[in-house]
Scaffold this motif. Structure first.
Motif, short mmCIF file in Angstrom:
data_model
loop_
_atom_site.label_atom_id
_atom_site.label_comp_id
_atom_site.label_asym_id
_atom_site.label_seq_id
_atom_site.Cartn_x
_atom_site.Cartn_y
_atom_site.Cartn_z
N ILE A 1 4.84 7.70 -2.54
CA ILE A 1 3.80 7.14 -1.67
C ILE A 1 3.61 5.68 -2.08
CG2 ILE A 1 1.39 7.30 -0.96
CD1 ILE A 1 1.50 10.28 -1.62
N ASP A 2 3.78 4.78 -1.15
CA ASP A 2 3.73 3.35 -1.48
C ASP A 2 2.29 2.85 -1.61
OD1 ASP A 2 5.16 0.97 -2.02
OD2 ASP A 2 4.56 0.20 -0.06
N GLY A 3 2.15 1.73 -2.30
CA GLY A 3 0.88 1.02 -2.38
C GLY A 3 -0.16 1.67 -3.27
N GLY A 4 0.25 2.62 -4.12
CA GLY A 4 -0.71 3.28 -5.01
C GLY A 4 -1.47 4.41 -4.36
N GLY A 5 -1.03 4.85 -3.18
CA GLY A 5 -1.68 5.99 -2.54
C GLY A 5 -1.50 7.26 -3.34
N ASP B 1 -2.33 -3.24 1.82
CA ASP B 1 -1.22 -2.31 1.60
C ASP B 1 -1.08 -1.89 0.15
OD1 ASP B 1 -0.23 -4.57 0.42
OD2 ASP B 1 1.65 -4.64 1.57
N ASP B 2 -2.11 -2.18 -0.66
CA ASP B 2 -2.06 -1.78 -2.06
C ASP B 2 -3.49 -1.51 -2.53
OD1 ASP B 2 -1.98 -2.09 -5.10
OD2 ASP B 2 0.15 -2.18 -4.59
N VAL B 3 -3.67 -0.42 -3.25
CA VAL B 3 -4.99 -0.05 -3.71
C VAL B 3 -5.60 -1.10 -4.63
CG1 VAL B 3 -4.19 1.26 -5.71
CG2 VAL B 3 -6.32 1.91 -4.61
N ASN B 4 -4.76 -1.89 -5.30
CA ASN B 4 -5.26 -2.91 -6.21
C ASN B 4 -5.95 -4.06 -5.48
OD1 ASN B 4 -4.40 -1.72 -8.68
ND2 ASN B 4 -2.31 -2.37 -8.24
N GLN B 5 -5.82 -4.13 -4.17
CA GLN B 5 -6.51 -5.17 -3.41
C GLN B 5 -8.00 -4.85 -3.21
OE1 GLN B 5 -3.40 -4.69 -0.31
NE2 GLN B 5 -3.47 -6.94 -0.18
N LEU B 6 -8.39 -3.62 -3.48
CA LEU B 6 -9.80 -3.24 -3.34
C LEU B 6 -10.58 -3.78 -4.53
CD1 LEU B 6 -9.33 0.49 -2.26
CD2 LEU B 6 -9.90 -1.46 -0.78
#
Length: 416
Positions: free
Chosen positions: A111-115, A43-48
């Motif tokens: 837009i949540d989660g860094g989208g 749910d967050d781009v930083n997890q990639l």
């Protein structure tokens, strides 16, 4: 390329990890994300980690998205039945070519989660395969209906699925296959995990900013897959592969621009007025004009009434002889003459004069008076000697049409 979020750090735990038959849901702003199968919801781009590529769809604004538009970054779109895209797939349905679109408020802020949604976005996409060992994938999902990200392994078996249930909001939504390389991935409105058939029916699929990653952080720049764009650098920063814009010299492939330099990820050149070649032999001279090679039409008229002029783009001006056309007797067969006006060969109307000049008098001078001097009258001038007495002049007078006694100058001039 998505850059790390500037929001306050937060602790992120694996979400939706499959345990038996249970489902674990997480909150994404007002909407919810649910993982199904042996996958983790992101749910967050930083997890990639170990980002391989990014598709922002800003290379177009309308029409079909080329299937290979992101192939240089390891992701390719497909159309057709799922089991023809990847062998071993048992699920039904067929993929459609995605489309560029823009406008409408399908991605309400924040837009949540860094989208991220900027400029054009994706409609109807889609089904993709990866040439890299991708184990993480995420996108900016719209507020338009329930959406699913589904992944299959190399054998065509479904690994799992993440469901995004919006509440009139937009968010980054992703899937992590926990180290299992994704061979095929679909995004749409169909619940494939529970027996759905993939299509573009139902709520229209809208999304933006697709990101795919290996799930392992890069250590050095060489760990990053080049994006095949000379106007970006391929670098590793904080464990993620980034492709920032550069300002390097480049070649835009246009002979009418110079110099060329990278700007905002694209090779851009300044217009010139230089000579060029438009590869058209029917134009010239060719000069650059507003970034295009432009040439004026060539004049192919050779001034010959007996030819037809044309121009071939590869050979240039061409002059085709008109059969039977002439401009001179010499161009006609023996026994014929050229009739000017119609410029055609006709039988010689005076074939018996013997001299070929067509006037019928046989003297060959062509004036028709028969005296052979070519002056157009029937008077023939001559000069006689001085040994004429009176009797000789009398005889001359009887024979000549006229004569002049010019013996003082040593001659007698006669005409006949």
């Amino acid at each position: 390329m998505i850059s790390p979020s500037c929001r306050s750090p937060r602790v992120l735990l694996p979400l939706g990890l499959f345990v038996g038959a249970s489902l674990i849901a997480s909150s994404a702003w007002a909407g919810s994300i649910t993982a199904q199968g042996n996958v983790t919801a992101l749910d967050d781009v930083n997890q990639l980690q170990g980002i391989v590529g990014t598709g922002d769809y800003n290379e177009g604004n309308a029409g079909a998205v080329p299937l290979d538009v992101y192939a240089g970054q390891g992701m390719t779109f497909h159309t057709g039945a799922l089991n023809t895209i990847l062998n071993g797939v048992n699920e039904g349905g067929s993929a459609t070519q995605p489309q560029y679109t823009s406008g409408n408020d399908y991605f309400p802020a924040p837009i949540d989660g860094g989208g991220v949604q900027e400029m054009a976005y994706n409609r109807y996409a889609g089904v993709v395969t990866f040439s890299e060992p991708v184990t993480q994938f995420g996108l900016t999902a719209s507020r338009n209906g329930t959406q699913y990200i589904t992944a299959w392994d190399q054998n065509g078996a479904m690994i799992g699925q993440v469901r995004w249930q919006p509440a009139a909001d937009s968010a980054f939504v992703g899937i992590d296959t926990n180290g299992v390389p994704i061979a095929m991935l679909s995004y749409g409105n169909d619940d494939m995990w529970n027996g759905g058939t993939y299509s573009i029916g139902g709520s229209t699929i809208f999304s933006d900013t697709w990101i795919w990653a290996t799930g392992t952080p890069c250590m050095v720049d060489d760990d990053c897959t080049p994006d095949d764009n000379e106007c970006t650098d391929d670098i590793c920063m904080d464990g993620a592969c980034l492709h920032p814009y550069n300002n390097n010299p480049c070649d835009d492939g246009n002979a009418c621009t110079n110099p060329d330099a990278c700007s905002m990820g694209e090779c851009v050149g300044e217009f010139t007025n230089d000579p060029c070649d438009d590869l058209d032999m029917c134009t010239g001279p060719d000069l650059c004009e507003m970034g295009e090679c432009v040439g004026g039409d060539l004049a192919c008229d050779d001034g010959n009434i007996c030819t037809i002029e044309s121009c071939d783009i590869e050979q240039g001006c061409m002059h085709q002889a008109i059969e039977g056309c002439c401009t001179d007797d010499a161009e006609c067969p023996e026994g014929e003459v050229c009739l000017l006006g119609s410029n055609s060969c006709i039988p010689d109307p005076n074939p018996g004069d013997g001299d070929g000049d067509g006037d019928g008098d046989g003297d060959g001078d062509g004036d028709g008076d028969g005296d052979g001097d070519g002056d157009g009258d029937d008077a023939k001038l001559g000069v006689l000697g001085l040994n004429l007495d009176v009797e000789g002049l009398a005889r001359l007078e009887g024979r000549a049409a006229w004569w002049v006694d010019d013996r003082d100058r040593g001659r007698v001039v006669v005409g006949r």
